[in-house]
Write a protein that holds these residues in place. Structure first.
Motif, PDB file in Angstrom:
ATOM      1  N   ASP A 132      -0.513  -4.555   3.428  1.00 57.19           N
ATOM      2  CA  ASP A 132      -0.232  -3.578   4.292  1.00 57.19           C
ATOM      3  C   ASP A 132       1.007  -3.351   5.132  1.00 57.19           C
ATOM      4  OD1 ASP A 132      -0.450  -5.265   6.286  1.00 57.19           O
ATOM      5  OD2 ASP A 132      -2.399  -4.375   6.826  1.00 57.19           O
ATOM      6  N   SER A 178      -3.202   9.692  -8.845  1.00 54.42           N
ATOM      7  CA  SER A 178      -4.443   8.711  -8.368  1.00 54.42           C
ATOM      8  C   SER A 178      -4.390   7.509  -9.157  1.00 54.42           C
ATOM      9  CB  SER A 178      -5.650   9.372  -8.289  1.00 54.42           C
ATOM     10  OG  SER A 178      -6.727   8.767  -7.707  1.00 54.42           O
ATOM     11  N   ASN A 200       5.370  -2.958   3.857  1.00 53.62           N
ATOM     12  CA  ASN A 200       6.442  -2.689   2.992  1.00 53.62           C
ATOM     13  C   ASN A 200       7.497  -3.855   3.007  1.00 53.62           C
ATOM     14  OD1 ASN A 200       8.638  -1.880   1.233  1.00 53.62           O
ATOM     15  ND2 ASN A 200       7.966   0.298   1.743  1.00 53.62           N
ATOM     16  N   LEU A 210       0.856  -1.009  -0.256  1.00 53.54           N
ATOM     17  CA  LEU A 210      -0.020  -0.189   0.031  1.00 53.54           C
ATOM     18  C   LEU A 210       0.706   1.325   0.053  1.00 53.54           C
ATOM     19  CD1 LEU A 210      -2.916  -0.947   2.459  1.00 53.54           C
ATOM     20  CD2 LEU A 210      -3.032  -0.522   0.108  1.00 53.54           C
ATOM     21  N   SER A 211       2.327   1.286   0.522  1.00 52.23           N
ATOM     22  CA  SER A 211       2.919   2.429   0.604  1.00 52.23           C
ATOM     23  C   SER A 211       3.227   2.821  -0.660  1.00 52.23           C
ATOM     24  CB  SER A 211       4.217   2.119   1.116  1.00 52.23           C
ATOM     25  OG  SER A 211       5.154   1.101   0.747  1.00 52.23           O
ATOM     26  N   SER A 212       3.403   1.918  -1.912  1.00 51.99           N
ATOM     27  CA  SER A 212       3.553   2.480  -3.283  1.00 51.99           C
ATOM     28  C   SER A 212       2.489   3.353  -3.644  1.00 51.99           C
ATOM     29  CB  SER A 212       3.855   1.191  -4.128  1.00 51.99           C
ATOM     30  OG  SER A 212       4.649   0.291  -3.649  1.00 51.99           O
ATOM     31  N   TYR A 213       1.225   2.821  -3.492  1.00 48.88           N
ATOM     32  CA  TYR A 213       0.231   3.714  -3.728  1.00 48.88           C
ATOM     33  C   TYR A 213       0.139   5.197  -2.895  1.00 48.88           C
ATOM     34  CZ  TYR A 213      -1.602   0.043  -6.670  1.00 48.88           C
ATOM     35  OH  TYR A 213      -1.776  -0.991  -7.645  1.00 48.88           O
ATOM     36  N   ASN A 214       0.454   5.008  -1.600  1.00 52.43           N
ATOM     37  CA  ASN A 214       0.417   6.288  -0.872  1.00 52.43           C
ATOM     38  C   ASN A 214       1.685   7.265  -1.461  1.00 52.43           C
ATOM     39  OD1 ASN A 214      -1.523   5.202   0.585  1.00 52.43           O
ATOM     40  ND2 ASN A 214      -0.277   4.210   2.230  1.00 52.43           N
ATOM     41  N   LYS A 244       0.357   8.851  -4.456  1.00 52.91           N
ATOM     42  CA  LYS A 244      -0.959   9.818  -4.025  1.00 52.91           C
ATOM     43  C   LYS A 244      -0.381  11.085  -3.511  1.00 52.91           C
ATOM     44  CE  LYS A 244      -5.337   9.621  -1.520  1.00 52.91           C
ATOM     45  NZ  LYS A 244      -5.941   8.761  -0.640  1.00 52.91           N
ATOM     46  N   SER A 245       1.067  11.035  -2.624  1.00 49.14           N
ATOM     47  CA  SER A 245       1.753  12.128  -2.388  1.00 49.14           C
ATOM     48  C   SER A 245       1.960  13.145  -3.171  1.00 49.14           C
ATOM     49  CB  SER A 245       2.855  11.740  -1.379  1.00 49.14           C
ATOM     50  OG  SER A 245       3.868  11.180  -2.134  1.00 49.14           O
TER      51      SER A 245
END
Length: 148
Positions: free
Chosen positions: A79, A66, A81, A54-58, A61-62
């Motif tokens: 969830d 999107s 890394n 999920l950190s890749s998508y976050n 997103k940063s």
């Protein structure tokens, strides 16, 4: 053998023939040739399962990028890394045991989503694993690091 809890599976995807889109699944069945019903089953055993955090998508997103889950080509979205895990590291997820085989390299198609993605996710795209014990993986299954 010790087991250290790392996290949980959030989403599961397969690739199907004739489509570039990932298909969301509630359960994956794995054998030593990869993910059953996936178009890449029995093509490259070292790259049988792509695990993405999920950190890749976050991270995307940063930077105001999107994209829906599955866009990075992952089979398992988790969830935790895992990108620091070395080749040979074993994970138990559901009833399957996976062995980390290699980092995922950037694919050209990511620049079609956003030109920043290949540079942004250079070290954070995903990690490949091979199946060393067949089994089933379901959403929300726990992920364990297997030790000696």
């Amino acid at each position: 053998m010790s087991h250290k809890h790392l996290g949980n599976v959030k989403e599961l995807f397969i690739s199907v023939k004739g489509s570039s889109q990932r298909v969301n699944q509630s359960t994956l069945s794995l054998d030593t040739l990869g993910i059953q019903k996936d178009k890449y089953h029995n093509t490259n055993i070292e790259r049988s399962v792509l695990i993405t955090s999920l950190s890749s998508y976050n991270l995307a997103k940063s930077k105001n990028i999107s994209m829906p889950f599955g866009s990075l080509g992952e089979n398992l979205l988790i969830d935790y890394n895992p990108y620091h895990l070395k080749a040979g590291t074993k994970l138990q997820i559901g009833t399957a045991i996976l062995e980390i085989s290699q980092m995922c390299t950037m694919c050209d198609h990511l620049s079609n989503i956003d030109a920043q993605l290949p540079t942004l996710l250079k070290e954070d795209r995903g990690i490949f694993a091979k199946v060393i014990q067949e089994g089933k993986i379901r959403k929300e299954d726990e992920i364990y690091l297997l030790g000696k």
